[in-house]
Design an enzyme around this catalytic site. Structure first.
Site, PDB file in Angstrom:
ATOM      1  N   GLY A  48       0.812  -1.214   0.000  1.00 15.29           N
ATOM      2  CA  GLY A  48       0.000   0.000   0.000  1.00 15.29           C
ATOM      3  C   GLY A  48       0.845   1.264   0.000  1.00 15.29           C
ATOM      4  O   GLY A  48       0.527   2.241  -0.691  1.00 15.29           O
ATOM      5  N   THR A  49       1.919   1.251   0.763  1.00 15.96           N
ATOM      6  CA  THR A  49       2.758   2.449   0.855  1.00 15.96           C
ATOM      7  C   THR A  49       3.327   2.796  -0.519  1.00 15.96           C
ATOM      8  O   THR A  49       3.285   3.955  -0.958  1.00 15.96           O
ATOM      9  CB  THR A  49       3.901   2.219   1.870  1.00 15.96           C
ATOM     10  N   ASN A  99      -8.396   3.400   8.061  1.00 19.42           N
ATOM     11  CA  ASN A  99      -7.792   2.254   8.742  1.00 19.42           C
ATOM     12  C   ASN A  99      -8.055   2.232  10.246  1.00 19.42           C
ATOM     13  O   ASN A  99      -8.082   1.179  10.858  1.00 19.42           O
ATOM     14  CB  ASN A  99      -6.275   2.217   8.499  1.00 19.42           C
ATOM     15  N   GLN A 116      -7.792  -0.477   3.054  1.00 22.19           N
ATOM     16  CA  GLN A 116      -8.633  -1.054   4.102  1.00 22.19           C
ATOM     17  C   GLN A 116     -10.043  -1.382   3.601  1.00 22.19           C
ATOM     18  O   GLN A 116     -10.897  -1.781   4.388  1.00 22.19           O
ATOM     19  CB  GLN A 116      -8.713  -0.105   5.304  1.00 22.19           C
ATOM     20  N   SER A 144      -3.315  -3.334  -0.798  1.00 23.21           N
ATOM     21  CA  SER A 144      -2.174  -3.978  -0.144  1.00 23.21           C
ATOM     22  C   SER A 144      -2.528  -5.423   0.153  1.00 23.21           C
ATOM     23  O   SER A 144      -3.605  -5.706   0.679  1.00 23.21           O
ATOM     24  CB  SER A 144      -1.878  -3.230   1.162  1.00 23.21           C
ATOM     25  N   GLY A 145      -1.597  -6.340  -0.162  1.00 24.09           N
ATOM     26  CA  GLY A 145      -1.888  -7.761   0.018  1.00 24.09           C
ATOM     27  C   GLY A 145      -2.130  -8.174   1.459  1.00 24.09           C
ATOM     28  O   GLY A 145      -3.045  -8.933   1.757  1.00 24.09           O
ATOM     29  N   HIS A 146      -1.307  -7.631   2.369  1.00 21.48           N
ATOM     30  CA  HIS A 146      -1.356  -8.190   3.735  1.00 21.48           C
ATOM     31  C   HIS A 146      -2.530  -7.693   4.561  1.00 21.48           C
ATOM     32  O   HIS A 146      -2.664  -8.049   5.729  1.00 21.48           O
ATOM     33  CB  HIS A 146      -0.024  -7.968   4.466  1.00 21.48           C
ATOM     34  N   THR A 196      12.522  -6.941 -10.820  1.00 23.53           N
ATOM     35  CA  THR A 196      12.029  -8.310 -10.995  1.00 23.53           C
ATOM     36  C   THR A 196      10.803  -8.536 -10.124  1.00 23.53           C
ATOM     37  O   THR A 196      10.789  -8.181  -8.945  1.00 23.53           O
ATOM     38  CB  THR A 196      13.142  -9.317 -10.612  1.00 23.53           C
ATOM     39  N   CYS A 243       1.106   1.324  12.552  1.00 20.25           N
ATOM     40  CA  CYS A 243       2.316   1.902  11.975  1.00 20.25           C
ATOM     41  C   CYS A 243       2.843   3.017  12.864  1.00 20.25           C
ATOM     42  O   CYS A 243       3.952   3.459  12.724  1.00 20.25           O
ATOM     43  CB  CYS A 243       2.025   2.448  10.577  1.00 20.25           C
TER      44      CYS A 243
HETATM   45  N1  PLP Z   1      -3.047   2.800   3.528  1.00 22.60           N
HETATM   46  C1  PLP Z   1      -3.811   2.382   4.541  1.00 22.60           C
HETATM   47  C2  PLP Z   1      -5.197   2.911   4.689  1.00 22.60           C
HETATM   48  C3  PLP Z   1      -3.299   1.460   5.462  1.00 22.60           C
HETATM   49  O1  PLP Z   1      -4.067   1.050   6.468  1.00 22.60           O
HETATM   50  C4  PLP Z   1      -1.984   0.979   5.297  1.00 22.60           C
HETATM   51  C5  PLP Z   1      -1.393   0.071   6.283  1.00 22.60           C
HETATM   52  O2  PLP Z   1      -1.800   0.032   7.435  1.00 22.60           O
HETATM   53  C6  PLP Z   1      -1.244   1.435   4.198  1.00 22.60           C
HETATM   54  C7  PLP Z   1      -1.807   2.344   3.339  1.00 22.60           C
HETATM   55  C8  PLP Z   1       0.151   0.936   3.952  1.00 22.60           C
HETATM   56  O3  PLP Z   1       0.112  -0.353   3.393  1.00 22.60           O
HETATM   57  P1  PLP Z   1       1.387  -1.321   3.449  1.00 22.60           P
HETATM   58  O4  PLP Z   1       1.498  -1.784   4.869  1.00 22.60           O
HETATM   59  O5  PLP Z   1       1.075  -2.427   2.511  1.00 22.60           O
HETATM   60  O6  PLP Z   1       2.560  -0.526   3.018  1.00 22.60           O
END
Ligand code: PLP
Length: 395
Positions: free
Chosen positions: A71-72, A147, A175, A195-197, A233, A329
C-alpha cells in the site's frame, strides 16, 4: 493461553488456499518472469493469471494493474507519479501516513497541498472538496475506508467533483479491499491502491490500479517490468498470493458465512456489532468513534474514558487478546491519533481509544470471550487511574 487476534487492519494471516498457491513459487517454480526459457514462461503465466484475478476484484482491465510492494508504494507511486511542482494536491487530514507523508515530501518540492477536514463522524464532506479546488488542482486523494475507524468515504461523489474540475482522483482502498465490493468504474477513480497483507495475502505485496491513458512518471528506473511503470524483478510468489487472495475475497463477499446463513459481510458486521453492543452494555463512559457513519464491517474503534489506550492494549495482550491503539504503523509514537483528533476528539479521548479489527477467521466464541476480557481490563485500569481517584474524591 488461547490467543485471540483482533488486529486485522494491521495485518491479516495468510489464508490456507493462498499459502498453497504461493508455496510452489518459493520452491520448484523459481523462474524469472522475464526469462524466455520454460521456467521463465511458467512464472510469467502465473503473474498474468494473478493480474487477471486482481483485475477481476477491481473491475478493471488487466493492463491497468501494476504490481507493487504494498500500500505504501502504491500510494507514493500515485502521488509522486502524477504531481509536479506547481500542481495542487487535495488530500484529507485522515489519510494514512503513506499519503500524508508523501504529500509533505511533495510540498517540499513545490507542490501545493490542501488537507480537507472531516466531520465528527469521520466523513469528509463533498462541499469541502468543492471549496478547496483550484485551477491547478491536478490530483485529489481520498481514502475509501479509514484504517483506524473503518469509516467509508463518499468516494464516488468526491471523484465526480474532482473530474468536473479537471483533476485526477486517487483512492487508497487498502482497508476496503476484501471488505467492500470495489468497482473502479462505479467509483470513478483514476488510481486506486491495495495492499496484500490486509486481505490475507503475503506482506510486501500490493497493486496500483492505473486507469488507461493516465500517464504516470515511474518511481523506479531499470527494466521494462510492469510495462515500464515499475522496474524490478517481480515478486512472483507474492503476486500469485495476491491474485489468489483477490479471487478468494470475491468468493467470500459473494457467499455466506459458514454456520450463520448470512451473507459474509453481514455476518462479519453482526459479530462486530455484537462486540460493540456487548462492550457498551458492560462498560460505562465508553463509546464508538465514527458510529454515526457507514463503516467497513470488521472495524470498531472504541474509547474508554480515563484509560490510557497503550496500557489497555498491553493489559489485553497479557490476557491473550491482540488489538491496537491508534494505527499500528504509529506504535511507539506519543502523539494521539491524527484521525481521531481530526474528528474532534479531545486529546485525552483519542489517547483512550482502541481499535478492534476482526478478520474472516474471527468466531462468535472469540467475540464472547472478548466481552469478558475487555470490561474486566478496563475496570482494573480505572481502579488504578489517578484521574479516577481525583474524580471520586471530587478534588
Ligand atoms: N493505507 C492504509 C489505509 C493502510 O491502512 C496501510 C497500512 O496500514 C497502508 C496504506 C500501507 O500499506 P502497506 O502496509 O502495505 O505498506
Amino acid at each position: 493461553m488461547r490467543r485471540i487476534y483482533m488486529d486485522a487492519n494491521a495485518t491479516t494471516p495468510l489464508l490456507p488456499e493462498v499459502l498453497e498457491a504461493v508455496r510452489p513459487f518459493w520452491v520448484e517454480q523459481f523462474g524469472n518472469a522475464s526469462s524466455i526459457h520454460q521456467q521463465g514462461q511458467a512464472v510469467r503465466a502465473a503473474v498474468d493469471r494473478a493480474r487477471e484475478q486482481v483485475a477481476g476484484m477491481l473491475g478493471c482491465r488487466v493492463a491497468e494493474v501494476v504490481f507493487t510492494s504494498g500500500g505504501t508504494e502504491s500510494d507514493n507511486m500515485a502521488l509522486f507519479g502524477v504531481l509536479e511542482p506547481g500542481d495542487h494536491l487535495v488530500a484529507t487530514s485522515i489519510e494514512h501516513h503513506a499519503v500524508l507523508h508523501a504529500a509533505e515530501a511533495l510540498a517540499e518540492r513545490g507542490v501545493e497541498v490542501t488537507l480537507l477536514p472531516c466531520g465528527p463522524n469521520g466523513v469528509v464532506e463533498v462541499a469541502a472538496l468543492k471549496a478547496a479546488l483550484q485551477p491547478n488542482t491536478r490530483l485529489v486523494s481520498v481514502m475509501l475506508a479509514n484504517n483506524e475507524t473503518g469509516v467509508i468515504q463518499p468516494v464516488r461523489e468526491l471523484a465526480a467533483v474532482a473530474h468536473a474540475a479537471g483533476a485526477l482522483f486517487h483512492t487508497d482502498a487498502v482497508q476496503a479491499a476484501g471488505k467492500l465490493k470495489i468497482d473502479v468504474a462505479e467509483l470513478g477513480c483514476d488510481l486506486l491502491s491495495i495492499s496484500g497483507h490486509k486481505m490475507y495475502a503475503p506482506q510486501g505485496t500490493g497493486a496500483l490500479y492505473l486507469r488507461r491513458n493516465v500517464r504516470l512518471r515511474p518511481m523506479f528506473f531499470g527494466g521494462l517490468h510492469e510495462r515500464g511503470r515499475r522496474a524490478g524483478t517481480e515478486n512472483v510468489a507474492g503476486i500469485v498470493g495476491l491474485g489468489k487472495a483477490a479471487d478468494s475475497a470475491r468468493g467470500w463477499m459473494g457467499g455466506t458465512a459458514s454456520g450463520s446463513g448470512l451473507p459474509s459481510l453481514a455476518a462479519m458486521a453482526a459479530l462486530r456489532n455484537r462486540l460493540e453492543q456487548g462492550i457498551l452494555a458492560a462498560v460505562e463512559e465508553a463509546g464508538v468513534n465514527g458510529a454515526g457513519a457507514a463503516r467497513v464491517s470488521n472495524t470498531s474503534n472504541m474509547y474508554f474514558d480515563l484509560v490510557e489506550a497503550e496500557a489497555l492494549v498491553i493489559a489485553l495482550d497479557l490476557k491473550g487478546l491482540a488489538v491496537s491503539g491508534g494505527s499500528a504503523c504509529q506504535s511507539g509514537a506519543t502523539e494521539p491519533s491524527h484521525v481521531l483528533t481530526a474528528m474532534g476528539l479531545s486529546e485525552a479521548r483519542a489517547r483512550a481509544s482502541v481499535r478492534f479489527s476482526l478478520s474472516r477467521m474471527t468466531t462468535q466464541d472469540e467475540v464472547d470471550a472478548v466481552l469478558t476480557i475487555v470490561p474486566r481490563a478496563v475496570a482494573r485500569l480505572r481502579e488504578l487511574s489517578p484521574k479516577k481517584l481525583v474524580l471520586a474524591t471530587g478534588s
